[in-house]
Write an enzyme that holds these catalytic residues in place. Structure first.
Site, PDB file in Angstrom:
ATOM      1  N   LYS A  72     -58.728  -9.872 -19.080  1.00  0.00           N
ATOM      2  CA  LYS A  72     -57.819 -10.030 -20.220  1.00  0.00           C
ATOM      3  C   LYS A  72     -57.659  -8.755 -21.054  1.00  0.00           C
ATOM      4  O   LYS A  72     -56.571  -8.473 -21.543  1.00  0.00           O
ATOM      5  CB  LYS A  72     -58.280 -11.197 -21.107  1.00  0.00           C
ATOM      6  CG  LYS A  72     -58.091 -12.551 -20.417  1.00  0.00           C
ATOM      7  CD  LYS A  72     -58.438 -13.681 -21.351  1.00  0.00           C
ATOM      8  CE  LYS A  72     -58.312 -15.021 -20.647  1.00  0.00           C
ATOM      9  NZ  LYS A  72     -58.585 -16.148 -21.559  1.00  0.00           N
ATOM     10  N   ASP A 109     -53.167 -18.744 -25.595  1.00  0.00           N
ATOM     11  CA  ASP A 109     -54.181 -19.786 -25.857  1.00  0.00           C
ATOM     12  C   ASP A 109     -54.020 -20.435 -27.234  1.00  0.00           C
ATOM     13  O   ASP A 109     -54.123 -21.646 -27.377  1.00  0.00           O
ATOM     14  CB  ASP A 109     -55.599 -19.197 -25.760  1.00  0.00           C
ATOM     15  CG  ASP A 109     -56.067 -19.089 -24.320  1.00  0.00           C
ATOM     16  OD1 ASP A 109     -55.498 -19.775 -23.459  1.00  0.00           O
ATOM     17  OD2 ASP A 109     -57.007 -18.307 -24.062  1.00  0.00           O
TER      18      ASP A 109
HETATM   19  N1  LIG Z   1     -58.688 -25.540 -23.016  1.00  0.00           N
HETATM   20  C1  LIG Z   1     -58.320 -24.303 -22.742  1.00  0.00           C
HETATM   21  O1  LIG Z   1     -57.167 -24.020 -22.415  1.00  0.00           O
HETATM   22  C2  LIG Z   1     -59.313 -23.178 -22.880  1.00  0.00           C
HETATM   23  C3  LIG Z   1     -58.866 -21.853 -23.051  1.00  0.00           C
HETATM   24  C4  LIG Z   1     -59.809 -20.831 -23.182  1.00  0.00           C
HETATM   25  C5  LIG Z   1     -61.165 -21.118 -23.114  1.00  0.00           C
HETATM   26  N2  LIG Z   1     -61.542 -22.418 -22.930  1.00  0.00           N
HETATM   27  C6  LIG Z   1     -62.996 -22.738 -22.879  1.00  0.00           C
HETATM   28  O2  LIG Z   1     -63.581 -22.285 -24.082  1.00  0.00           O
HETATM   29  C7  LIG Z   1     -64.942 -21.925 -23.865  1.00  0.00           C
HETATM   30  C8  LIG Z   1     -65.221 -20.551 -24.506  1.00  0.00           C
HETATM   31  O3  LIG Z   1     -64.425 -19.575 -23.875  1.00  0.00           O
HETATM   32  P1  LIG Z   1     -64.398 -18.054 -24.404  1.00  0.00           P
HETATM   33  O4  LIG Z   1     -63.440 -17.335 -23.548  1.00  0.00           O
HETATM   34  O5  LIG Z   1     -64.237 -17.995 -25.870  1.00  0.00           O
HETATM   35  O6  LIG Z   1     -65.886 -17.573 -24.057  1.00  0.00           O
HETATM   36  P2  LIG Z   1     -66.726 -16.377 -24.733  1.00  0.00           P
HETATM   37  O7  LIG Z   1     -65.821 -15.327 -25.271  1.00  0.00           O
HETATM   38  O8  LIG Z   1     -67.769 -16.023 -23.750  1.00  0.00           O
HETATM   39  O9  LIG Z   1     -67.441 -17.077 -26.016  1.00  0.00           O
HETATM   40  C9  LIG Z   1     -68.434 -18.054 -25.821  1.00  0.00           C
HETATM   41  C10 LIG Z   1     -68.789 -18.705 -27.164  1.00  0.00           C
HETATM   42  O10 LIG Z   1     -69.746 -19.749 -26.914  1.00  0.00           O
HETATM   43  C11 LIG Z   1     -70.932 -19.490 -27.675  1.00  0.00           C
HETATM   44  N3  LIG Z   1     -72.116 -19.936 -26.919  1.00  0.00           N
HETATM   45  C12 LIG Z   1     -72.348 -19.788 -25.599  1.00  0.00           C
HETATM   46  N4  LIG Z   1     -73.548 -20.328 -25.278  1.00  0.00           N
HETATM   47  C13 LIG Z   1     -74.074 -20.830 -26.437  1.00  0.00           C
HETATM   48  C14 LIG Z   1     -75.285 -21.509 -26.774  1.00  0.00           C
HETATM   49  N5  LIG Z   1     -76.216 -21.777 -25.839  1.00  0.00           N
HETATM   50  N6  LIG Z   1     -75.472 -21.879 -28.055  1.00  0.00           N
HETATM   51  C15 LIG Z   1     -74.550 -21.611 -29.013  1.00  0.00           C
HETATM   52  N7  LIG Z   1     -73.381 -20.979 -28.758  1.00  0.00           N
HETATM   53  C16 LIG Z   1     -73.158 -20.584 -27.487  1.00  0.00           C
HETATM   54  C17 LIG Z   1     -70.940 -17.999 -27.880  1.00  0.00           C
HETATM   55  O11 LIG Z   1     -71.780 -17.667 -28.986  1.00  0.00           O
HETATM   56  P3  LIG Z   1     -72.439 -16.201 -29.084  1.00  0.00           P
HETATM   57  O12 LIG Z   1     -71.400 -15.321 -29.688  1.00  0.00           O
HETATM   58  O13 LIG Z   1     -73.623 -16.412 -29.966  1.00  0.00           O
HETATM   59  O14 LIG Z   1     -72.816 -15.787 -27.690  1.00  0.00           O
HETATM   60  C18 LIG Z   1     -69.447 -17.747 -28.163  1.00  0.00           C
HETATM   61  O15 LIG Z   1     -69.109 -18.137 -29.484  1.00  0.00           O
HETATM   62  C19 LIG Z   1     -65.161 -21.967 -22.362  1.00  0.00           C
HETATM   63  O16 LIG Z   1     -65.788 -23.169 -22.036  1.00  0.00           O
HETATM   64  C20 LIG Z   1     -63.731 -21.967 -21.801  1.00  0.00           C
HETATM   65  O17 LIG Z   1     -63.633 -22.657 -20.558  1.00  0.00           O
HETATM   66  C21 LIG Z   1     -60.671 -23.447 -22.823  1.00  0.00           C
END
Ligand SMILES: NC(=O)c1ccc[n+]([C@@H]2O[C@H](COP(=O)([O-])OP(=O)(O)OC[C@H]3O[C@@H](n4cnc5c(N)ncnc54)[C@H](OP(=O)(O)O)[C@@H]3O)[C@@H](O)[C@H]2O)c1
Length: 279
Positions: A72, A109
């Site tokens: 991205k 998104d």
């Molecule tokens: N529905 C949709 O269209 C859509 C679109 C995009 C993403 N998503 C989903 O959204 C989710 C996040 O995506 P992203 O791209 O934002 O990922 P990302 O940039 O890797 O961010 C992950 C987030 O989750 C937190 N996290 C991960 N493990 C954790 C734990 N054990 N305890 C507490 N917090 C935790 C991280 O906190 P830290 O900063 O502390 O690591 C961070 O805030 C994924 O599951 C993805 O599949 C869905």
């Protein structure tokens, strides 16, 4: 059966890995529904090959593409033209190529998130919203919520990341990850943007006992479709909105840029994609 001709419009999704992507399924569903001479294909592309592949796609007459992890930010760097949303994100998930060879990009998104809530009849103006998470998805969600004049509060396991997000957005406030459940009573909408609750990830510990009875709960995780957070909220009698609709809505802009039709998100499409998640 959908047959393509030599005039077919072609788009793709690029990621590494790419097998898990539901985007080919949903775009090809729309292509078939609208009887469009076109195709949307998955391309497994390593980070080091990304820029070359984009240039080759452009030269080969592709209309554009979606990009997913880990491309991205690299996709943003490839763009000749980006909008304000992409600038705020520093990343894009949708690219389209213009007739004069320019690469345009945006991040869909946030709009997909808002459209999903709108479909569920949720209004956002002046609402107090608690966002769990400060990753890439949280950034898109928070930016779009601010465009809707909502009041956002962000909490994240890594506090500095939440503080950085609020600073970049120039709006909102941060609360401590340990205390969000205690403060839940003062919010209208709770949004989980962390990967917690996703199939295969660690357990999500939360407590909704301080929620007001009007709290709406939404989760952008969509595997499983009804996440532990949504299940607990439903059991408490709270209104919930599942994350699958966000995935479907965020795909609409790319489809309309590449194939010339603004497709709709309806029950048939939702069930079609949801069924693929069970396999
Ligand atoms: N529905 C949709 O269209 C859509 C679109 C995009 C993403 N998503 C989903 O959204 C989710 C996040 O995506 P992203 O791209 O934002 O990922 P990302 O940039 O890797 O961010 C992950 C987030 O989750 C937190 N996290 C991960 N493990 C954790 C734990 N054990 N305890 C507490 N917090 C935790 C991280 O906190 P830290 O900063 O502390 O690591 C961070 O805030 C994924 O599951 C993805 O599949 C869905």
């Amino acid at each position: 059966m959908q047959i393509i001709t030599g005039k077919a419009k072609i788009a793709a999704v690029l990621g590494w890995p790419i097998e898990h992507s539901r985007s080919p399924l949903l775009h090809n569903f729309w292509l078939q529904r609208h009887q469009i001479d076109g195709a949307y294909i998955p391309l497994a592309v390593k980070a080091e090959d990304f820029k070359d592949v984009i240039q080759t796609m452009k030269a080969a007459g592709f209309k554009g593409c979606n990009v997913t992890i880990p491309h991205k930010e690299a996709a943003y760097q490839c763009c000749d033209i980006v909008d304000e949303t992409a600038k705020k994100m520093g990343s894009v998930n949708t690219l389209w190529f213009t007739e004069d060879g320019k690469i345009c990009g945006t991040s869909t998104d946030g709009d997909g998130f808002v459209a999903n809530l709108r479909d569920a009849g949720i209004t956002l103006t002046n609402k107090k919203i608690l966002i769990l998470g400060a990753g890439g998805a949280a950034r898109s969600v928070a930016y779009s919520l601010l465009q809707e004049n909502a009041q956002i509060t962000i909490t994240n396991r890594t506090l500095e990341r939440a503080e950085q997000l609020v600073q970049d957005l120039n709006s909102g406030r941060v609360i401590d990850w340990q205390s969000w459940t205690k403060e839940l009573g003062s919010f209208d909408l709770l949004v989980n943007t962390t990967s917690l609750g996703m199939e295969g990830k660690e357990d999500f510990q939360f407590d909704l006992q301080n929620a007001s009875k009007n709290l709406v709960v939404t989760d952008i995780v969509y595997v499983p479709r009804i996440t532990p957070l949504l299940k607990a909220a439903e059991q408490k009698g709270l209104k919930t909105v599942e994350g699958l609709g966000m995935l479907l809505h965020q795909a609409r802009l790319g489809f309309s840029k590449w194939f010339g039709v603004d497709p709709i998100v309806d029950h048939e499409l939702t069930e079609f994609v949801a069924n693929s998640l069970k396999k």
